[in-house]
Design an enzyme around this catalytic site. Structure first.
Site, mmCIF file in Angstrom:
data_model
loop_
_atom_site.group_PDB
_atom_site.id
_atom_site.type_symbol
_atom_site.label_atom_id
_atom_site.label_comp_id
_atom_site.label_asym_id
_atom_site.label_seq_id
_atom_site.Cartn_x
_atom_site.Cartn_y
_atom_site.Cartn_z
ATOM 1 N N TYR A 164 -2.711 -1.909 9.193
ATOM 2 C CA TYR A 164 -2.860 -2.331 7.628
ATOM 3 C C TYR A 164 -4.239 -2.480 7.258
ATOM 4 C CZ TYR A 164 -2.211 -7.253 9.002
ATOM 5 O OH TYR A 164 -2.221 -8.722 9.552
ATOM 6 N N GLU A 165 -4.380 -2.517 5.732
ATOM 7 C CA GLU A 165 -5.699 -2.598 5.476
ATOM 8 C C GLU A 165 -6.543 -1.500 5.393
ATOM 9 O OE1 GLU A 165 -7.577 -3.684 2.943
ATOM 10 O OE2 GLU A 165 -5.796 -4.802 3.125
ATOM 11 N N GLY A 166 -5.934 -0.216 5.567
ATOM 12 C CA GLY A 166 -6.656 0.999 5.896
ATOM 13 C C GLY A 166 -6.335 1.227 7.396
ATOM 14 N N GLN B 150 -10.757 3.745 8.547
ATOM 15 C CA GLN B 150 -11.968 3.066 8.636
ATOM 16 C C GLN B 150 -12.924 3.965 9.373
ATOM 17 O OE1 GLN B 150 -12.108 -0.047 7.214
ATOM 18 N NE2 GLN B 150 -10.003 0.118 7.015
#
Ligand SMILES: Cc1cc2nc3c(=O)[nH]c(=O)nc-3n(C[C@H](O)[C@H](O)[C@H](O)COP(=O)(O)OP(=O)(O)OC[C@H]3O[C@@H](n4cnc5c(N)ncnc54)[C@H](O)[C@@H]3O)c2cc1C
Length: 612
Positions: free
Chosen positions: A451-453, A458
């Protein structure tokens, strides 16, 4: 039963001996009065709260999970979570790094980072409830209207309300340009100026509903009727779970339920104590945050905070897994050491005598201590970016935070996955059994890479946007810091074993970056093919820099005690041994990573899709 002892000595080593954060923070007018004693006192209290209040709920929360009521749509967190949150609020912890004008204590993010490392070690699932509020706070602070700030920031600061980020929809996660949730202007009488009615479905929303706080502040991405297609047509809205009309606000309370509710909870691999909610929006009333169609830029404030937060989750898990694996390895008796019995009075030696068990323990230790140095350094740069009086210094710091954020997110989370897995291996079969707690750390760690990219995203962000897009300017600036350190200690005989591989890797990163830039120019797939390996190589460059610096501090401390005739502190002996382990056993991974990064896109793209 698993255990957790807050690593106060190592936190203080990084804060005060390695990074000297107190004078660095005192240079910022907002923190001019900060002192070492205050920092240490806050860490001690935060550590106590994490270990004594939150940690005991980790296994029980994992087993119980969250409960969703089909009739009322209400979500209840595991037993004990609500009381622990009330204690957290009572202790003023949510306000630690918030601005005094909204009721905050105005302490630096650097200190909050240390508290969050300990909370994440203690219980990642619980920590996500208050954790997401910080990103929501930062986003509204940066882009909210004065009315939005006045309404929401004091409540997020006090912890009476918590925050969420509502981005993902069933058909879109990475590619937010595809999102469909709609927002139409609302002319209802009594609705606040700039109100919209929002309809759609969001999935996988962490802490999307729960019983810990009186209200939940959802930050929701949606499209206006005239929105251009794709990511340039996304706007950001703040949508409270309970509406706050003037009468309710005047009475200090909350009003009617808004048209946003939890339509179900996901059953998932880890972080069972955190509600991963499907959120349904039916004409929910919200107000626009920032400018129309510029919601993604505004949301990036929250996303960047969350990316650092996810790295911190993994740092916490690496530390707690390490501590437990060491305790087990000291205790568990199996086989004799290859060099002969080490505990002849016992039926077998403790497994900590075996080289490969040590390798697993030291791997986790090196990832935890290196990660702590990187995470605290990055947060210190964030404090500088936010508060330094000189704009040029603020910009420099912002560039460094931008460069390091994808590394903190992806490198620390990948490392935590291998570290928790290695720690599980230390337990043998017992690591796979629930009661020891180790398999929970492994399960909890896995989501942090997603999650969060995802970590692939990234890596693309690092190589494509942060490095190649500015011709390596940000990377070169960081490289100058590394070069200055090499210059300062390159002639020091005792530092050769650290300086030489650091300098060598620095040269290789420069060459690799130039080569990839050239190839990307000819074929954009080259970026996608190399990015993940490239991020790991850069992660090692950053770790090698911090490990060399930590070794230098430890060597100086040892030299000082030798001069004064005092007994050497075993802390520095351990720090040096871990630094040597890192350079000998972990850093050499870069050789194969560079080879695979250079091997290009062809081996990946040659196979026709139909033949998969
Ligand atoms: C427990 C949990 C909690 C979550 N919490 C939240 C939350 O609070 N709020 C929220 O909005 N979302 C949340 N999410 C959603 C999460 O952020 C997304 O799952 C994640 O961003 C990936 O999106 P996706 O699942 O749709 O995968 P997809 O976007 O479908 O991606 C699938 C795969 O394709 C890869 N991929 C996609 N595009 C590219 C590309 N261009 N190049 C290379 N590879 C690519 C991805 O890396 C991934 O491996 C949560 C998810 C989970 C499981």
């Amino acid at each position: 039963m698993p255990r957790y002892v807050p690593p106060l000595r190592d936190l203080q080593f990084v804060l005060h001996e390695l990074l000297e954060v107190t004078p660095a923070l005192q240079a910022l007018p907002a923190h001019a009065d900060l002192d070492v004693e205050t920092i240490n006192a806050v860490l001690e209290e935060g550590g106590k709260f994490a270990a004594e209040v939150v940690f005991p709920l980790n296994q029980s929360g994992d087993e119980a999970g969250c409960h969703w009521d089909r009739e009322t749509h209400a979500v209840t967190a595991p037993a004990g979570f609500k009381a622990a949150y009330a204690q957290y609020v009572e202790g003023g912890w949510p306000a630690l790094a918030a601005h005094p004008e909204y009721g905050g204590q105005g302490l630096p993010h650097t200190v909050n980072q240390c508290i969050y490392e300990m909370l994440n070690s203690a219980n990642q699932a619980w920590t996500m409830y208050p954790g997401l509020s910080h990103g929501a706070y930062e986003c509204l602070h940066a882009h909210g209207t004065p009315a939005q700030k006045a309404l929401y920031l004091p409540k997020l600061t006090s912890g009476e309300w918590t925050g969420t980020m509502c981005l993902t929809e069933p058909h879109c996660g990475t590619d937010l340009g595809l999102l469909r949730t709609k927002a139409v202007p609302c002319a209802d009488e009594g609705a606040p100026a700039g109100s919209y009615r929002i309809t759609g479905e969001k999935i996988f929303i962490s802490a999307g509903d729960h019983d810990l706080a009186a209200n939940i502040v959802h930050l929701v991405l949606a499209r206006l009727p005239d929105a251009p297609a794709g990511s340039k047509g996304i706007s950001l809205f703040v949508v409270p779970k309970f509406l706050i009309d003037d009468t309710a606000a005047a009475a200090g309370g909350i009003g009617a339920k808004n048209g946003i509710f939890c339509g179900g909870l996901e059953h998932k691999m880890g972080i069972h104590g955190n509600a991963t909610a499907r959120m349904v929006l039916e004409d929910a009333l919200g107000t626009l945050v920032g400018e129309p169609h510029k919601g993604l830029q505004a949301m990036f404030v929250m996303m960047n905070a969350a990316r650092l937060g996810v790295g911190c989750q993994s740092l916490g898990l690496t530390e707690v897994a390490y501590q437990n694996a060491v305790a087990y390895a000291r205790d568990r008796l199996q086989m004799r050491a290859l060099t002969g019995p080490k505990a002849p009075d016992k039926p077998a030696d403790p497994i900590i005598v075996h080289p490969d068990v040590r390798k697993m323990l030291l791997t986790a230790r090196a990832w935890a201590e290196g990660g702590r140095a990187l995470a605290i350094h990055t947060t210190l740069m964030l404090d500088r970016e936010l508060h330094h009086p000189d704009e040029a210094v603020r910009r420099e710091a912002a560039d460094e935070v931008a460069l390091l954020t994808p590394i903190v997110k992806a490198f620390l989370t990948d490392n935590a996955w291998s570290a928790t897995s290695a720690c599980m291996q230390v337990y043998g079969g017992h690591g796979y059994i629930r009661e020891w707690g180790m398999e929970q750390f492994v399960r909890d760690a896995r989501i942090n890479m997603i999650y969060e990219g995802t970590n692939t995203i990234q890596s693309l962000d690092l190589l494509g946007r942060k490095v190649l897009a500015d011709n390596g300017a940000k990377l070169k600036k960081f490289g100058r810091k590394v070069a200055a350190f090499i210059e300062a200690y390159g002639v020091d005989e005792s530092m050769q074993e650290f300086i030489n591989p650091l300098a060598d890797l620095g040269d290789k990163v420069n060459k690799l970056t130039t080569e990839l830039g050239f190839r990307a120019f000819q074929n954009p797939d080259e970026v996608g093919a190399a990015a993940v390996d490239y991020l790991r190589v850069c992660g090692h460059l950053v770790f090698a820099y911090f490990w060399a610096r930590m070794a230098q501090v430890a060597l100086s401390a040892q030299a000082l005690s030798k001069q004064s005739g005092a007994q050497a502190d075993p802390f520095y002996t351990a720090k040096l041994a871990t630094a040597r382990f890192y350079f000998a056993k972990l850093l050499p991974e870069t050789a194969s990573l560079i080879r695979t990064a250079r091997s290009g896109a062809k081996p990946l793209m040659a196979l026709d899709e139909a033949l998969f």
